[in-house]
Design a protein around this motif. Structure first.
Motif, PDB file in Angstrom:
ATOM      1  N   ALA A 109      29.764  67.322  33.866  1.00 27.35           N
ATOM      2  CA  ALA A 109      30.494  68.305  33.057  1.00 27.35           C
ATOM      3  C   ALA A 109      31.974  68.323  33.412  1.00 27.35           C
ATOM      4  O   ALA A 109      32.830  68.478  32.531  1.00 27.35           O
ATOM      5  CB  ALA A 109      29.890  69.696  33.241  1.00 27.35           C
ATOM      6  N   HIS A 110      32.291  68.169  34.680  1.00 23.08           N
ATOM      7  CA  HIS A 110      33.692  68.192  35.100  1.00 23.08           C
ATOM      8  C   HIS A 110      34.434  66.960  34.584  1.00 23.08           C
ATOM      9  O   HIS A 110      35.579  67.069  34.124  1.00 23.08           O
ATOM     10  CB  HIS A 110      33.810  68.266  36.622  1.00 23.08           C
ATOM     11  N   LEU A 111      33.790  65.811  34.647  1.00 25.45           N
ATOM     12  CA  LEU A 111      34.421  64.582  34.168  1.00 25.45           C
ATOM     13  C   LEU A 111      34.711  64.684  32.671  1.00 25.45           C
ATOM     14  O   LEU A 111      35.802  64.328  32.219  1.00 25.45           O
ATOM     15  CB  LEU A 111      33.523  63.368  34.456  1.00 25.45           C
ATOM     16  N   ILE A 115      30.858  75.431  32.403  1.00 22.96           N
ATOM     17  CA  ILE A 115      30.452  75.014  33.755  1.00 22.96           C
ATOM     18  C   ILE A 115      31.674  74.750  34.626  1.00 22.96           C
ATOM     19  O   ILE A 115      31.768  75.228  35.765  1.00 22.96           O
ATOM     20  CB  ILE A 115      29.558  73.757  33.695  1.00 22.96           C
ATOM     21  N   THR A 116      32.630  74.002  34.092  1.00 28.33           N
ATOM     22  CA  THR A 116      33.812  73.646  34.881  1.00 28.33           C
ATOM     23  C   THR A 116      34.682  74.864  35.150  1.00 28.33           C
ATOM     24  O   THR A 116      35.187  75.042  36.268  1.00 28.33           O
ATOM     25  CB  THR A 116      34.609  72.540  34.172  1.00 28.33           C
ATOM     26  N   GLY A 117      34.858  75.719  34.150  1.00 27.66           N
ATOM     27  CA  GLY A 117      35.646  76.933  34.355  1.00 27.66           C
ATOM     28  C   GLY A 117      35.063  77.814  35.447  1.00 27.66           C
ATOM     29  O   GLY A 117      35.785  78.353  36.287  1.00 27.66           O
ATOM     30  N   VAL A 139      38.061  75.730  43.707  1.00 28.57           N
ATOM     31  CA  VAL A 139      38.109  74.304  44.050  1.00 28.57           C
ATOM     32  C   VAL A 139      39.376  73.734  43.441  1.00 28.57           C
ATOM     33  O   VAL A 139      39.716  74.059  42.304  1.00 28.57           O
ATOM     34  CB  VAL A 139      36.889  73.559  43.445  1.00 28.57           C
ATOM     35  N   GLN A 140      40.085  72.911  44.179  1.00 32.73           N
ATOM     36  CA  GLN A 140      41.244  72.235  43.619  1.00 32.73           C
ATOM     37  C   GLN A 140      40.763  71.003  42.853  1.00 32.73           C
ATOM     38  O   GLN A 140      40.041  70.179  43.395  1.00 32.73           O
ATOM     39  CB  GLN A 140      42.227  71.821  44.721  1.00 32.73           C
ATOM     40  N   PRO A 141      41.151  70.879  41.580  1.00 35.28           N
ATOM     41  CA  PRO A 141      40.708  69.714  40.804  1.00 35.28           C
ATOM     42  C   PRO A 141      41.209  68.406  41.424  1.00 35.28           C
ATOM     43  O   PRO A 141      42.356  68.311  41.844  1.00 35.28           O
ATOM     44  CB  PRO A 141      41.351  69.938  39.435  1.00 35.28           C
ATOM     45  N   SER A 142      40.325  67.447  41.488  1.00 37.10           N
ATOM     46  CA  SER A 142      40.634  66.126  42.030  1.00 37.10           C
ATOM     47  C   SER A 142      39.623  65.162  41.446  1.00 37.10           C
ATOM     48  O   SER A 142      38.667  65.560  40.784  1.00 37.10           O
ATOM     49  CB  SER A 142      40.521  66.139  43.558  1.00 37.10           C
ATOM     50  N   GLY A 149      39.547  62.415  33.259  1.00 39.61           N
ATOM     51  CA  GLY A 149      40.632  62.364  34.243  1.00 39.61           C
ATOM     52  C   GLY A 149      41.998  62.707  33.676  1.00 39.61           C
ATOM     53  O   GLY A 149      42.924  62.976  34.432  1.00 39.61           O
ATOM     54  N   SER A 150      42.137  62.710  32.346  1.00 40.69           N
ATOM     55  CA  SER A 150      43.446  63.003  31.759  1.00 40.69           C
ATOM     56  C   SER A 150      43.911  64.422  32.082  1.00 40.69           C
ATOM     57  O   SER A 150      45.112  64.675  32.161  1.00 40.69           O
ATOM     58  CB  SER A 150      43.421  62.783  30.241  1.00 40.69           C
ATOM     59  N   GLY A 151      42.986  65.326  32.319  1.00 40.46           N
ATOM     60  CA  GLY A 151      43.331  66.699  32.655  1.00 40.46           C
ATOM     61  C   GLY A 151      43.886  66.865  34.058  1.00 40.46           C
ATOM     62  O   GLY A 151      44.361  67.944  34.413  1.00 40.46           O
ATOM     63  N   LEU A 152      43.829  65.813  34.848  1.00 41.41           N
ATOM     64  CA  LEU A 152      44.412  65.867  36.194  1.00 41.41           C
ATOM     65  C   LEU A 152      45.922  65.649  36.196  1.00 41.41           C
ATOM     66  O   LEU A 152      46.559  65.769  37.246  1.00 41.41           O
ATOM     67  CB  LEU A 152      43.756  64.824  37.116  1.00 41.41           C
TER      68      LEU A 152
END
Length: 173
Positions: free
Chosen positions: A27-29, A84-86, A15-18, A35-38
């Motif tokens: 978990a992704h947030l 989870i995100t990885g 999945v492309q992060p967005s 959002g700083s990781g974007l």
């Protein structure tokens, strides 16, 4: 070994992060540092910067013991959310996963002497050790995978930064 950034450049992430991805699971947030990781350049640096307002908000409201308790929980939760995100991305330590930087730098800030000069030094030292990854950081970064591996190498970088600041402080004061 292919890095997560090389996977992303090759388009091999699941999945492309967005923003849509971040809001698809709490978990992704969290793992993307709200959002700083974007950030397209230096997501780890942007994630580390998120620790400043968090520290400024939490430190005056919590006792030292409670602050450390919160950090322990943030680390434990980080192991879970980063894992989870990885897995969702298909890259265990994708560069945009920055909760590890946030938690580790909160620890550094907790032990940093007052003053903007010390905070700037703490930031520079932490980012240096997180990027350069001297041993044993490099070993754990390469050999420990999943959420624990993501979180642990930054904890070691925090330790190096704190050690250097203690030496500098002892020489100056």
């Amino acid at each position: 070994m292919t890095t997560s950034d090389e996977l992303a450049a090759a388009g091999e992430l699941r999945v492309q992060p967005s923003w849509r991805f971040l809001f698809s699971h709490p978990a992704h947030l969290l793992s993307f540092g709200f959002g700083s990781g974007l950030a397209s350049k230096g997501p780890g640096t942007f994630g580390t910067l998120v620790a400043f307002p968090m520290y400024w908000f939490l430190a005056p409201r919590l006792s030292d013991a409670m602050f450390l308790f919160v950090l322990i929980w943030a680390f434990a939760i980080g192991v879970w959310v980063c894992d989870i995100t990885g897995k969702a991305l298909g890259a265990a330590d994708y560069g945009g996963i920055v909760w590890d930087e946030i938690v580790a730098f909160l620890l550094v800030l907790f032990f940093t002497p007052p003053g903007w000069q010390w905070s700037l030094l703490a930031f520079a030292l932490f980012r240096f050790f997180d990027i350069v990854k001297p041993q044993p950081i490099r070993y754990f970064d390469s050999n420990w995978h999943g959420g624990l591996g993501v979180m642990f190498d930054d904890l070691l970088a925090a330790g190096y930064a704190l050690l250097c600041m203690a030496v500098i402080r002892s020489v100056l004061l």
